[in-house]
Design a protein around this motif. Sequence first.
Motif, PDB file in Angstrom:
ATOM      1  N   ARG A 154     -10.633   3.037   3.957  1.00 31.67           N
ATOM      2  CA  ARG A 154     -10.437   4.183   3.051  1.00 31.67           C
ATOM      3  C   ARG A 154     -10.727   5.509   3.738  1.00 31.67           C
ATOM      4  O   ARG A 154     -10.076   6.522   3.479  1.00 31.67           O
ATOM      5  CB  ARG A 154     -11.345   4.049   1.817  1.00 31.67           C
ATOM      6  CG  ARG A 154     -10.949   2.929   0.892  1.00 31.67           C
ATOM      7  CD  ARG A 154     -11.851   2.845  -0.334  1.00 31.67           C
ATOM      8  NE  ARG A 154     -11.927   1.477  -0.822  1.00 31.67           N
ATOM      9  CZ  ARG A 154     -11.045   0.937  -1.645  1.00 31.67           C
ATOM     10  NH1 ARG A 154     -10.022   1.633  -2.083  1.00 31.67           N
ATOM     11  NH2 ARG A 154     -11.164  -0.323  -2.033  1.00 31.67           N
ATOM     12  N   GLY A 193     -10.320   6.041   6.806  1.00 33.42           N
ATOM     13  CA  GLY A 193      -9.380   6.225   7.907  1.00 33.42           C
ATOM     14  C   GLY A 193     -10.051   6.149   9.263  1.00 33.42           C
ATOM     15  O   GLY A 193      -9.615   6.772  10.230  1.00 33.42           O
ATOM     16  N   ARG A 237       2.612   1.419  10.048  1.00 30.36           N
ATOM     17  CA  ARG A 237       2.088   1.258   8.682  1.00 30.36           C
ATOM     18  C   ARG A 237       0.550   1.385   8.681  1.00 30.36           C
ATOM     19  O   ARG A 237      -0.021   2.023   7.801  1.00 30.36           O
ATOM     20  CB  ARG A 237       2.531  -0.121   8.170  1.00 30.36           C
ATOM     21  CG  ARG A 237       2.029  -0.507   6.807  1.00 30.36           C
ATOM     22  CD  ARG A 237       2.817   0.104   5.668  1.00 30.36           C
ATOM     23  NE  ARG A 237       2.199  -0.247   4.390  1.00 30.36           N
ATOM     24  CZ  ARG A 237       2.003   0.582   3.395  1.00 30.36           C
ATOM     25  NH1 ARG A 237       2.418   1.822   3.469  1.00 30.36           N
ATOM     26  NH2 ARG A 237       1.416   0.171   2.289  1.00 30.36           N
ATOM     27  N   ILE A 288      -1.579   4.160   6.559  1.00 35.27           N
ATOM     28  CA  ILE A 288      -2.613   3.858   5.554  1.00 35.27           C
ATOM     29  C   ILE A 288      -3.938   4.527   5.922  1.00 35.27           C
ATOM     30  O   ILE A 288      -4.599   5.122   5.081  1.00 35.27           O
ATOM     31  CB  ILE A 288      -2.789   2.327   5.389  1.00 35.27           C
ATOM     32  CG1 ILE A 288      -1.512   1.714   4.785  1.00 35.27           C
ATOM     33  CG2 ILE A 288      -4.007   2.007   4.504  1.00 35.27           C
ATOM     34  CD1 ILE A 288      -1.518   0.190   4.683  1.00 35.27           C
ATOM     35  N   ALA A 347      -3.738   8.268   5.176  1.00 32.72           N
ATOM     36  CA  ALA A 347      -3.622   8.716   3.778  1.00 32.72           C
ATOM     37  C   ALA A 347      -4.976   9.127   3.206  1.00 32.72           C
ATOM     38  O   ALA A 347      -6.013   8.569   3.562  1.00 32.72           O
ATOM     39  CB  ALA A 347      -3.006   7.596   2.939  1.00 32.72           C
ATOM     40  N   GLU A 381      -5.916   8.860   0.083  1.00 28.56           N
ATOM     41  CA  GLU A 381      -6.370   7.854  -0.881  1.00 28.56           C
ATOM     42  C   GLU A 381      -5.666   6.539  -0.578  1.00 28.56           C
ATOM     43  O   GLU A 381      -4.513   6.534  -0.146  1.00 28.56           O
ATOM     44  CB  GLU A 381      -5.992   8.281  -2.311  1.00 28.56           C
ATOM     45  CG  GLU A 381      -6.563   9.606  -2.754  1.00 28.56           C
ATOM     46  CD  GLU A 381      -7.866   9.434  -3.510  1.00 28.56           C
ATOM     47  OE1 GLU A 381      -8.021   8.379  -4.164  1.00 28.56           O
ATOM     48  OE2 GLU A 381      -8.728  10.331  -3.433  1.00 28.56           O
ATOM     49  N   ASN A 382      -6.366   5.444  -0.799  1.00 29.55           N
ATOM     50  CA  ASN A 382      -5.740   4.135  -0.606  1.00 29.55           C
ATOM     51  C   ASN A 382      -5.938   3.277  -1.838  1.00 29.55           C
ATOM     52  O   ASN A 382      -7.000   3.306  -2.450  1.00 29.55           O
ATOM     53  CB  ASN A 382      -6.357   3.399   0.588  1.00 29.55           C
ATOM     54  CG  ASN A 382      -6.005   4.022   1.919  1.00 29.55           C
ATOM     55  OD1 ASN A 382      -6.860   4.294   2.747  1.00 29.55           O
ATOM     56  ND2 ASN A 382      -4.721   4.260   2.124  1.00 29.55           N
ATOM     57  N   THR A 383      -4.918   2.505  -2.159  1.00 31.25           N
ATOM     58  CA  THR A 383      -5.081   1.500  -3.217  1.00 31.25           C
ATOM     59  C   THR A 383      -5.825   0.312  -2.621  1.00 31.25           C
ATOM     60  O   THR A 383      -5.873   0.142  -1.396  1.00 31.25           O
ATOM     61  CB  THR A 383      -3.713   1.006  -3.729  1.00 31.25           C
ATOM     62  OG1 THR A 383      -3.042   0.380  -2.615  1.00 31.25           O
ATOM     63  CG2 THR A 383      -2.864   2.159  -4.241  1.00 31.25           C
ATOM     64  N   GLU A 420      -3.609  -1.606  -0.413  1.00 35.61           N
ATOM     65  CA  GLU A 420      -3.433  -1.096   0.952  1.00 35.61           C
ATOM     66  C   GLU A 420      -4.626  -1.462   1.839  1.00 35.61           C
ATOM     67  O   GLU A 420      -4.447  -1.795   3.013  1.00 35.61           O
ATOM     68  CB  GLU A 420      -3.245   0.429   0.915  1.00 35.61           C
ATOM     69  CG  GLU A 420      -1.864   0.841   0.404  1.00 35.61           C
ATOM     70  CD  GLU A 420      -1.758   2.331   0.098  1.00 35.61           C
ATOM     71  OE1 GLU A 420      -0.646   2.875   0.180  1.00 35.61           O
ATOM     72  OE2 GLU A 420      -2.794   2.959  -0.234  1.00 35.61           O
ATOM     73  N   VAL A 421      -5.814  -1.386   1.255  1.00 35.36           N
ATOM     74  CA  VAL A 421      -6.999  -1.780   2.023  1.00 35.36           C
ATOM     75  C   VAL A 421      -6.855  -3.244   2.449  1.00 35.36           C
ATOM     76  O   VAL A 421      -7.105  -3.595   3.609  1.00 35.36           O
ATOM     77  CB  VAL A 421      -8.293  -1.565   1.201  1.00 35.36           C
ATOM     78  CG1 VAL A 421      -9.509  -2.122   1.937  1.00 35.36           C
ATOM     79  CG2 VAL A 421      -8.496  -0.084   0.885  1.00 35.36           C
TER      80      VAL A 421
END
Lengths: 354, 354
Positions: free
Chosen positions: B261, B263, B283, B287, B290, B292-294, B297-298
């Motif tokens: 999260r 990064g 990708r 991620i 970004a 914010e991550n869902t 995605e994590v």
Amino acid sequence: MRDVLATWRPVIDTEIERLLPREIDAEYVASFFGEPTYEYDSTAIQRALPDLTWDLLDRGGKRWRAVVCCLLIEGFGADPHDYLPYACIPEILHNGTIIVDDVEDGATMRRGETALHHDFGTDIALNAGNALYFFPLKIVARNPGDLDAETRLALYEMLMHELNRTHLGQGMDIQWHNEREIRMTEAQYLEMCACKTGCLGRIVARLAAILTGQFAEDERHAARYAELMSISFQIGDDILDVETATEDGGAFGKGIGNDVREGKKTLMAIHAARNADPERAARLEAILWADENTDEEVREVIDLLRETDSVAYARECALDIASEARDHLAALDLDEESATQLAEFTRFMVEREV
Amino acid sequence: MRDVLATWRPVIDTEIERLLPREIDAEYVASFFGEPTYEYDSTAIQRALPDLTWDLLDRGGKRWRAVVCCLLIEGFGADPHDYLPYACIPEILHNGTIIVDDVEDGATMRRGETALHHDFGTDIALNAGNALYFFPLKIVARNPGDLDAETRLALYEMLMHELNRTHLGQGMDIQWHNEREIRMTEAQYLEMCACKTGCLGRIVARLAAILTGQFAEDERHAARYAELMSISFQIGDDILDVETATEDGGAFGKGIGNDVREGKKTLMAIHAARNADPERAARLEAILWADENTDEEVREVIDLLRETDSVAYARECALDIASEARDHLAALDLDEESATQLAEFTRFMVEREV
């Protein structure tokens, strides 16, 4: 005096650039900071340190801390060119504190441009500011002046003493800012200035004294000279903020009547709070405490500072302290030309437009 | 090893409290920091330094830096109780970096509670963090161990070397964080760890060596031991973040899968970026980049780290480095009990749940 500053500034900038070049590579990093255990990423370090530092340095600054150090070294009978890296120590420290202070104060502007943490990001700016606290201290260990161990130790002990008190001063100032009540005494206010600003001045003077091997008594006079001059300068700065507040424009990048808007507890505010009737003193506290002020409110505070004679009182204080500073300067047995230049410099710094 | 930590922790805390009491007055301030020029406001300083510092210290921390310093001092044949103030130096420095790092990283939590700059305000927290950089350095000048000038100078020169490189490490880490591309080499990643975390470990070890007058070669082995252990610990920490990411709860106050999260470019991420096919590597960068991550995605990143064997690779690296650390420890001629405890400590720190 402007001539002395103009003559020395490029010399100082060249020296800072020798210490921290605008463009660095892995070889420079290894030579200044020591061999890597694995491999430096000099591209990242370039961005993290010299890019940001030079962005700030190129915005201006008179480099007076380095110049005064050189004048004192000369006054003590040595050649400042033999000690240029040391004279840069307080100058680099000062630029580090600027970056950190701006984060602490939530400043948006610095020297007429966006504050560095807005330009570069708080993370990288703050780390660079802190790096500039330790970078100059490394100079002593690198020993470019071929100083004996005793002198190097004296320099470190002096620097640690002053840099600790710097943080006490900043701590007091911030803490007061976070309190609504104006409760500090004038002596505490002057102590805050002595620590926050004065200690960097003391570093300037004590560097010169230690480098040239002065007696403790002379180091003390030199330190007091620089400390008192810094305090006087700080009070003068606060007065200037009020003096120019009613004018349009003004040369200050930081803005006008700004101290009131920032809720700064200046010597004038302390004096006014003590000398105004309780109702108006409470109003003063309320306006300084508020997050936002109208121009009307700023004017109201400035009117109060004048009515209570607080501006005149602060000016008198600043001049008394400057005169005390000059006494300490006079107590030193400096060569005549340097002494004249330093006395002139004191006048230049303190009196300005005050 | 838990026993050793449990035995030493109260000793260290008592010593830190002796250095920086929970409740201070003007007398303490004058005795530690030097006489005031005018008058300290010890009420403001109380709030600005001890209140904040003890809030953090009381939240926990194993004080392992001080304990390892004591064990090494004992291993070198001296009595750690003679040098307790010095053993506190890296511990206090560490707590200073925590406060500053949290501001730089925009962290919200620390040791299970609100980060200090949220609790106390960025201004006062940051100043306290910086004050804790210089406070412990003053200990050397106060000279509680009655050290000769040469030893004090060696301590200062060592501290300046390490504290400069600390900021290079943090600078690299932040700069990488602010870049989308994962471009650093593994060697550069390890250097970042060596500087950012390793240097504080090196301070622990070099303090012990210098205080007890070891040969340069032994100081080097001790420093390398602590440096490598710190790097191994850091990699282990990153692995733990992934390992516990798929579990519920978890004991970490900082949160779970947090590195993704945030990064963070960990050794695993670097390895995965290099070993995944270009599309998935891109990708991964996207991620991590970004804001914010869902949770989805994590999980995607963690799956990729596993598929590329990056977790296993990092674990192997961490164990290799820990083994190298133990070799340096073994090269030292330490008394047997301390050597055993230090070897045990290394295992405890590195292996944990990894």
